[in-house]
Write a protein that holds these residues in place. Structure first.
Motif, PDB file in Angstrom:
ATOM      1  N   GLU A  17     -78.830  -7.357 -49.528  1.00 43.86           N
ATOM      2  CA  GLU A  17     -78.100  -8.441 -50.168  1.00 43.86           C
ATOM      3  C   GLU A  17     -76.596  -8.144 -50.213  1.00 43.86           C
ATOM      4  O   GLU A  17     -75.769  -9.032 -49.999  1.00 43.86           O
ATOM      5  CB  GLU A  17     -78.634  -8.671 -51.591  1.00 43.86           C
ATOM      6  CG  GLU A  17     -78.015  -9.863 -52.310  1.00 43.86           C
ATOM      7  CD  GLU A  17     -78.230 -11.174 -51.563  1.00 43.86           C
ATOM      8  OE1 GLU A  17     -77.347 -12.052 -51.673  1.00 43.86           O
ATOM      9  OE2 GLU A  17     -79.253 -11.317 -50.879  1.00 43.86           O
ATOM     10  N   VAL A  18     -76.250  -6.861 -50.465  1.00 43.84           N
ATOM     11  CA  VAL A  18     -74.836  -6.475 -50.486  1.00 43.84           C
ATOM     12  C   VAL A  18     -74.220  -6.655 -49.099  1.00 43.84           C
ATOM     13  O   VAL A  18     -73.133  -7.207 -48.941  1.00 43.84           O
ATOM     14  CB  VAL A  18     -74.676  -5.017 -50.962  1.00 43.84           C
ATOM     15  CG1 VAL A  18     -73.229  -4.542 -50.747  1.00 43.84           C
ATOM     16  CG2 VAL A  18     -75.056  -4.903 -52.431  1.00 43.84           C
ATOM     17  N   LYS A  20     -75.217  -8.618 -46.724  1.00 41.64           N
ATOM     18  CA  LYS A  20     -75.141 -10.055 -46.458  1.00 41.64           C
ATOM     19  C   LYS A  20     -73.910 -10.673 -47.119  1.00 41.64           C
ATOM     20  O   LYS A  20     -73.144 -11.405 -46.487  1.00 41.64           O
ATOM     21  CB  LYS A  20     -76.417 -10.729 -46.972  1.00 41.64           C
ATOM     22  CG  LYS A  20     -76.418 -12.255 -46.911  1.00 41.64           C
ATOM     23  CD  LYS A  20     -77.720 -12.795 -47.482  1.00 41.64           C
ATOM     24  CE  LYS A  20     -77.676 -14.295 -47.692  1.00 41.64           C
ATOM     25  NZ  LYS A  20     -77.572 -15.036 -46.426  1.00 41.64           N
ATOM     26  N   GLN A  21     -73.680 -10.351 -48.395  1.00 43.15           N
ATOM     27  CA  GLN A  21     -72.549 -10.937 -49.123  1.00 43.15           C
ATOM     28  C   GLN A  21     -71.214 -10.509 -48.523  1.00 43.15           C
ATOM     29  O   GLN A  21     -70.304 -11.332 -48.357  1.00 43.15           O
ATOM     30  CB  GLN A  21     -72.610 -10.534 -50.597  1.00 43.15           C
ATOM     31  CG  GLN A  21     -73.742 -11.189 -51.369  1.00 43.15           C
ATOM     32  CD  GLN A  21     -73.793 -10.713 -52.808  1.00 43.15           C
ATOM     33  OE1 GLN A  21     -72.912 -10.016 -53.284  1.00 43.15           O
ATOM     34  NE2 GLN A  21     -74.853 -11.101 -53.517  1.00 43.15           N
ATOM     35  N   VAL A  22     -71.093  -9.224 -48.163  1.00 43.80           N
ATOM     36  CA  VAL A  22     -69.836  -8.722 -47.601  1.00 43.80           C
ATOM     37  C   VAL A  22     -69.535  -9.393 -46.261  1.00 43.80           C
ATOM     38  O   VAL A  22     -68.428  -9.877 -46.019  1.00 43.80           O
ATOM     39  CB  VAL A  22     -69.881  -7.193 -47.437  1.00 43.80           C
ATOM     40  CG1 VAL A  22     -68.680  -6.699 -46.628  1.00 43.80           C
ATOM     41  CG2 VAL A  22     -69.896  -6.520 -48.810  1.00 43.80           C
ATOM     42  N   GLU A  24     -70.698 -12.224 -44.997  1.00 44.73           N
ATOM     43  CA  GLU A  24     -70.433 -13.658 -45.111  1.00 44.73           C
ATOM     44  C   GLU A  24     -69.052 -13.935 -45.696  1.00 44.73           C
ATOM     45  O   GLU A  24     -68.374 -14.882 -45.293  1.00 44.73           O
ATOM     46  CB  GLU A  24     -71.513 -14.325 -45.960  1.00 44.73           C
ATOM     47  CG  GLU A  24     -72.850 -14.405 -45.245  1.00 44.73           C
ATOM     48  CD  GLU A  24     -73.928 -15.098 -46.054  1.00 44.73           C
ATOM     49  OE1 GLU A  24     -74.966 -15.457 -45.465  1.00 44.73           O
ATOM     50  OE2 GLU A  24     -73.737 -15.264 -47.285  1.00 44.73           O
ATOM     51  N   THR A  25     -68.619 -13.088 -46.634  1.00 45.29           N
ATOM     52  CA  THR A  25     -67.269 -13.234 -47.195  1.00 45.29           C
ATOM     53  C   THR A  25     -66.215 -13.013 -46.133  1.00 45.29           C
ATOM     54  O   THR A  25     -65.243 -13.780 -46.020  1.00 45.29           O
ATOM     55  CB  THR A  25     -67.057 -12.246 -48.353  1.00 45.29           C
ATOM     56  OG1 THR A  25     -68.013 -12.516 -49.376  1.00 45.29           O
ATOM     57  CG2 THR A  25     -65.650 -12.382 -48.930  1.00 45.29           C
TER      58      THR A  25
END
Length: 385
Positions: A17-18, A20-22, A24-25
């Protein structure tokens, strides 16, 4: 004492999840930069997978309506970040320590890379770096942007000193961007730029329509000595900023309004009228500031002699400033000090290579409409035998 164990599946899910978030940001920021530079509109997202050590992740990849935007994080249709060297060097260029680069690669790709391995990868860049800096260049460039940034460098036996990293960005007659060169010298000067322009000429650059630079003493003389038929455009953004620093705070807003009327005029005649208004309003209060604008008015308004579609990108050095900001980010991460001169050049090379790859095959905004006009200017300025 009872045994304590970690639920590995739960931990992997958190790491995925981390990641993925990084990612996508970063991609979202990439699209914002692209739209600001190239124009266009957002067109939602599409999903794609990426394999990481903790397992596969599904990413929402931003799209641009005309399909011109592609993230630099991975090649289109690639399903695994396999180019370890390129990934490692990209992180190194971003200022991440060799130890941290190894750790990140381990999390993403399931392998462990020691600091010494990453250091060897960085050392292997040197032959490519030198080949890049000495490669033959085109004969003709429409525009060339020149600027420098200052970095702290440690030299054996001399300690830490502040030096100037010179950069030159060229725009081909077709509208493509090329990093023409980068150099490290003790300080920035017109004489230094003159020597570097001679090097560009030796590498093949014969015809340039316009050089865009900041207001460095001796710059116009250096350009004319090597390229007597080229024009000089003084960066309007640098000039406005330096002007505001020289006026009282209470006058800055009014002075800025007058200067915006000059640099955003619809044509040269309107700009000269706005300059007369600026002169009449502020000459008594700020005589030296006004004299500087009047004295350099030809260079500040030179962009009006070129196609209207290209005027926004040639009135300032902003195109090169974006690349310089990337180098500065790496510098800041390293606490503003490089352990050796080669370290500076390696970082600039990594940034330059990424910059060219990002814009490969993409014309600078406005060139599509301006090609015929530019060709006519070239033929007039540099007639063929």
């Amino acid at each position: 004492m009872p045994e304590f164990s970690i639920d590995r599946s739960w931990l992997d899910e958190v790491v995925r999840e981390v990641v993925k978030q990084v990612l996508e940001t970063v991609m979202e920021l990439e699209r914002e930069v692209f739209l600001a530079e190239e124009g266009g509109t957002k067109n939602g997202y599409y999903e794609r997978g990426l394999v990481t050590k903790p397992g596969p992740v599904r990413l929402r990849v931003p799209r641009e309506r005309e399909g011109r935007f592609h993230t630099a994080l991975f090649a289109p249709y690639q399903r695994r970040t396999e180019d370890l060297e390129a990934l490692a060097l990209a992180m190194y260029a971003a200022g991440i320590s060799t130890r941290k680069v190894g750790e990140v690669l381990g999390h993403l790709l399931g392998e462990t890379y020691s600091a010494s391995t990453i250091s060897r990868m960085a050392e292997e860049v040197l032959p490519r770096l030198e080949a890049f800096r000495k490669r033959p260049l085109r004969q003709r460039y429409a525009f060339v942007y020149l600027d420098a940034l200052f970095v702290k460098v440690f030299r054996e036996g001399e300690g830490v000193a502040t030096e100037a990293a010179y950069l030159a960005l060229g725009i081909t007659e077709e509208g493509h961007r090329e990093v023409l060169g980068f150099w490290l010298l003790p300080t920035e000067s017109g004489t230094g730029w003159g020597d570097l322009l001679l090097e560009l000429k030796e590498r093949g650059v014969e015809e340039v329509l316009l050089f865009v630079t900041d207001e460095l003493s001796g710059m116009e003389t250096a350009i004319k000595r090597v390229y007597p038929r080229a024009h000089w455009q003084l960066c309007t953004v640098h000039k406005v900023r330096s002007t505001l620093r020289r006026v009282r705070k209470k006058d800055q807003e009014a002075v800025l309004r007058d200067l915006v009327s000059v640099v955003r005029a619809s044509d040269r005649s309107e700009a000269l009228r706005a300059l007369e208004v600026f002169k009449g309003r502020w000459a008594d209060k700020y005589p030296q500031v006004v004299a500087g604008w009047v004295q350099h008015s030809a260079a500040l308004l030179r962009f009006f002699e070129y196609p209207k579609a290209l005027q926004p990108v040639i009135k300032s050095t902003n195109l090169l400033e974006r690349m310089i900001k990337e180098v500065k980010r790496a510098t800041k991460t390293r606490d503003n000090t490089f352990p050796a001169p080669d370290a500076v050049l390696k970082v600039i090379y990594c940034v330059a290579e990424g910059y060219e790859a990002r814009f490969q095959g993409r014309k600078l905004r406005g060139f599509q409409q301006a090609e015929d006009e530019l060709r006519a200017i070239f033929d007039l300025r540099y007639p063929r035998a």
